[in-house]
Scaffold this motif. Sequence first.
Motif, mmCIF file in Angstrom:
data_model
loop_
_atom_site.group_PDB
_atom_site.id
_atom_site.type_symbol
_atom_site.label_atom_id
_atom_site.label_comp_id
_atom_site.label_asym_id
_atom_site.label_seq_id
_atom_site.Cartn_x
_atom_site.Cartn_y
_atom_site.Cartn_z
ATOM 1 N N GLY A 281 0.639 -1.022 0.244
ATOM 2 C CA GLY A 281 -0.246 0.263 0.086
ATOM 3 C C GLY A 281 0.870 1.280 -0.213
ATOM 4 N N HIS A 282 0.737 2.272 -0.034
ATOM 5 C CA HIS A 282 0.689 3.958 -0.013
ATOM 6 C C HIS A 282 0.499 4.606 1.004
ATOM 7 N N TYR A 283 1.471 5.411 1.424
ATOM 8 C CA TYR A 283 0.831 6.193 2.711
ATOM 9 C C TYR A 283 0.608 7.849 2.332
ATOM 10 N N THR B 179 -9.441 7.057 0.573
ATOM 11 C CA THR B 179 -9.962 5.958 -0.718
ATOM 12 C C THR B 179 -8.081 5.516 -1.253
ATOM 13 N N ASP B 180 -7.627 6.574 -1.145
ATOM 14 C CA ASP B 180 -6.232 6.898 -2.010
ATOM 15 C C ASP B 180 -4.759 7.006 -0.922
ATOM 16 N N ASN B 181 -4.605 6.543 -0.616
ATOM 17 C CA ASN B 181 -4.399 4.915 -0.216
ATOM 18 C C ASN B 181 -4.673 4.540 1.508
ATOM 19 N N GLU C 262 4.233 6.381 -4.238
ATOM 20 C CA GLU C 262 3.672 5.556 -5.072
ATOM 21 C C GLU C 262 2.348 6.793 -5.937
ATOM 22 N N GLU C 263 2.389 8.201 -5.856
ATOM 23 C CA GLU C 263 2.017 8.995 -6.273
ATOM 24 C C GLU C 263 2.937 10.369 -6.991
ATOM 25 N N VAL C 264 3.998 9.420 -6.862
ATOM 26 C CA VAL C 264 5.059 10.546 -7.703
ATOM 27 C C VAL C 264 5.995 9.851 -8.034
ATOM 28 N N THR D 244 -7.446 0.215 -5.915
ATOM 29 C CA THR D 244 -8.055 -0.095 -6.999
ATOM 30 C C THR D 244 -9.119 0.152 -6.607
ATOM 31 N N GLY D 245 -10.296 -0.278 -8.202
ATOM 32 C CA GLY D 245 -11.480 0.319 -7.175
ATOM 33 C C GLY D 245 -12.783 -1.119 -7.618
ATOM 34 N N MET D 246 -13.989 -0.530 -7.501
ATOM 35 C CA MET D 246 -15.185 -1.231 -7.978
ATOM 36 C C MET D 246 -15.838 -0.708 -8.072
ATOM 37 N N ALA E 209 -6.537 -5.989 -14.850
ATOM 38 C CA ALA E 209 -5.445 -5.253 -15.435
ATOM 39 C C ALA E 209 -4.497 -3.719 -15.260
ATOM 40 N N LEU E 210 -3.858 -3.022 -15.374
ATOM 41 C CA LEU E 210 -3.621 -1.915 -14.784
ATOM 42 C C LEU E 210 -2.804 -1.332 -15.928
ATOM 43 N N ARG E 211 -2.928 -0.045 -17.052
ATOM 44 C CA ARG E 211 -2.699 0.446 -17.602
ATOM 45 C C ARG E 211 -1.402 0.746 -17.009
ATOM 46 N N GLY E 212 -0.044 0.595 -17.702
ATOM 47 C CA GLY E 212 1.475 1.811 -18.072
ATOM 48 C C GLY E 212 0.946 3.391 -17.793
ATOM 49 N N ILE E 213 2.323 3.977 -17.617
ATOM 50 C CA ILE E 213 2.297 5.552 -17.694
ATOM 51 C C ILE E 213 3.840 5.629 -18.412
ATOM 52 N N ILE E 214 3.849 6.873 -18.798
ATOM 53 C CA ILE E 214 5.021 7.461 -19.375
ATOM 54 C C ILE E 214 4.385 9.628 -18.814
ATOM 55 N N GLY F 111 9.921 11.959 -17.486
ATOM 56 C CA GLY F 111 9.583 11.579 -16.078
ATOM 57 C C GLY F 111 9.970 9.989 -15.832
ATOM 58 N N HIS F 112 8.795 9.700 -15.027
ATOM 59 C CA HIS F 112 8.636 8.181 -14.211
ATOM 60 C C HIS F 112 8.015 7.163 -15.111
ATOM 61 N N GLY F 113 8.282 5.990 -15.732
ATOM 62 C CA GLY F 113 7.664 5.133 -16.626
ATOM 63 C C GLY F 113 7.588 3.677 -16.360
ATOM 64 N N GLY G 59 -7.909 1.550 -15.672
ATOM 65 C CA GLY G 59 -7.469 2.492 -16.352
ATOM 66 C C GLY G 59 -6.504 3.206 -15.202
ATOM 67 N N GLY G 60 -6.002 3.334 -14.312
ATOM 68 C CA GLY G 60 -5.279 3.666 -13.680
ATOM 69 C C GLY G 60 -3.544 3.001 -13.263
ATOM 70 N N SER G 61 -2.758 3.678 -12.765
ATOM 71 C CA SER G 61 -1.517 2.886 -12.991
ATOM 72 C C SER G 61 -0.868 2.569 -11.484
ATOM 73 N N ILE G 62 -0.089 1.401 -11.296
ATOM 74 C CA ILE G 62 0.477 1.289 -9.991
ATOM 75 C C ILE G 62 1.512 0.433 -10.670
HETATM 76 N N1 BES Z 1 -4.895 3.527 -6.441
HETATM 77 C C1 BES Z 1 -4.087 3.819 -7.391
HETATM 78 C C2 BES Z 1 -3.863 3.707 -9.090
HETATM 79 C C3 BES Z 1 -5.701 3.093 -9.552
HETATM 80 C C4 BES Z 1 -6.873 4.262 -9.613
HETATM 81 C C5 BES Z 1 -5.822 1.650 -9.980
HETATM 82 C C6 BES Z 1 -7.780 3.600 -9.811
HETATM 83 C C7 BES Z 1 -6.789 1.782 -10.860
HETATM 84 C C8 BES Z 1 -7.874 2.722 -10.544
HETATM 85 C C9 BES Z 1 -3.101 4.702 -7.867
HETATM 86 O O1 BES Z 1 -2.744 5.260 -5.905
HETATM 87 C C10 BES Z 1 -2.531 6.094 -8.576
HETATM 88 O O2 BES Z 1 -2.749 6.904 -8.471
HETATM 89 N N2 BES Z 1 -1.319 5.934 -9.731
HETATM 90 C C11 BES Z 1 -0.829 7.129 -10.326
HETATM 91 C C12 BES Z 1 0.744 6.572 -10.327
HETATM 92 C C13 BES Z 1 1.178 7.632 -11.231
HETATM 93 C C14 BES Z 1 1.682 9.032 -10.515
HETATM 94 C C15 BES Z 1 2.793 6.914 -11.514
HETATM 95 C C16 BES Z 1 -1.633 7.356 -11.411
HETATM 96 O O3 BES Z 1 -2.438 6.132 -11.583
HETATM 97 O O4 BES Z 1 -2.108 8.133 -11.599
#
Ligand code: BES
Length: 461
Positions: free
Chosen positions: A86-88, A119-121, A154-156, A182-184, A195-200, A362-364, A398-401
Amino acid sequence: MQLVFDYLKRNQARFVAELCDYLRLPSVSAQPQHKQDLCACADWLAAHCRQIGLDARVCPTRGHPIVVAKTPRTQSKRKPRFMVYGHYDVQPPEPMDLWQTPPFEPRIAGRSIFARGSTDNKGQHFAHLKAVEAYLKTNTPLPCDLTFVIEGEEEVGSANLARFLKSHRNELKCDAVVVSDTGMPDADHPALTYALRGIIAFEITLHGPARDLHSGIFGGAVDNPAMALSQLLAKLRDANGRVAIPGFYDDVAPLSSYERKQFKRLPITNRELQQLIGVKNLFGERGFSPMEQRSARPTFEINGLTSGYQGAGSKTIVPAWARAKITCRLVPDQRPLRIRQVVCDYLKKICPPTVRLEIEAGHGAEAYLVSPTSPRAQAALRALQEAFHREPVLLREGGSIPIVNDFKKILGADSLLLGLGLPDDNAHSPNEKFDLDCFEKGQCMSALLWQELSSPAVHRA
Ligand code: BES
Ligand code: MN
């Protein structure tokens, strides 16, 4: 197990009060002025873990510290071992004026608890901590060993956690990682996310004149960086909602017809989605449903746009620079480095010679995809079903972890994503909340999960 459930039931009021204490700590990882608050938050969390019977320590990193907390290890034969991640840290609370009550003064209204990070997180991993507390305080034997890893970045982009996983590989070795971040789809549909999306991330700056200029004296004879940036960005998406960067879609794996069918079964209509978001019309890549667009298709998103004068009234200048903060969401099998390359190449190609382009990448992280039919996933679905008394659904989100990819690469462990967030929880938005029913059911789910995951049929499979 009845002792565990009774304990959970009896102690809800105290759990909520403790969660409020946790939420009062303003652990905003993106903002340097909060550095001490992150340390204080990690210390609070480690102390809390010790209080419920865990062996906890705060591990410093080059950035914000990581909290590691373990259930007492018994000498007996090797049990299954799971990590709870988890992340604080929390997102910045701005814009402040849109909060009904201050973001770090938790407020309870009905069955919701409002605060940044609820909720996050913080609320979500706190549910797991409370489940373990119930086992430990009722002397109910846990069928497995648990290690909590709660990070502060986590958020950075989790820049320091992968290194920590590598240097503590033996200690953190586990059979699977459990993540509630994540969510419901709604309160009646608990979910396993597969599945989650990646990010760049990028920051794009256009530099114009050496300093802000009088727009009456010089304007007209010099390019305006804000205008140049607008024109540049406008070229990056076409009228069909597709990203107009050559090569951007090259590696995108097509959606199977099975998955497209599953998307159609989700209990949310386009109209509900539109109302939830508060827009007149939805918009997205043509040929895909909104659910597909927001979880299984890649995006190019402007997260922030800055240039020129932002104060009250007017100021007649040609600004010296303009900047956009960008993130692309990625899907299987896009590679962050390759996307970075195609984006940079194209920007360089279309940037006019009247401004200087600066790109900071930045981060990817790659997208994440795991089988929803594995014995462990099935075990998790049973725990969800039993705790929520509802049939769980399978989600792509769609979010990323970013770190879940490293759990796989470094520890060899898959992640079970068992989110407790609701679509109207306002994650990353003003008035973030966490639902207290999700909190309580999440605790029961966690308590059941350790039984399900540790049963010989699952563990030996
Ligand atoms: N909890 C979210 C990720 C998330 C949210 C996944 C909803 C699936 C559904 C996480 O804390 C988050 O916000 N991650 C960031 C990561 C980024 C900063 C690298 C995101 O997705 O923007
Ligand atoms: Mn987040």
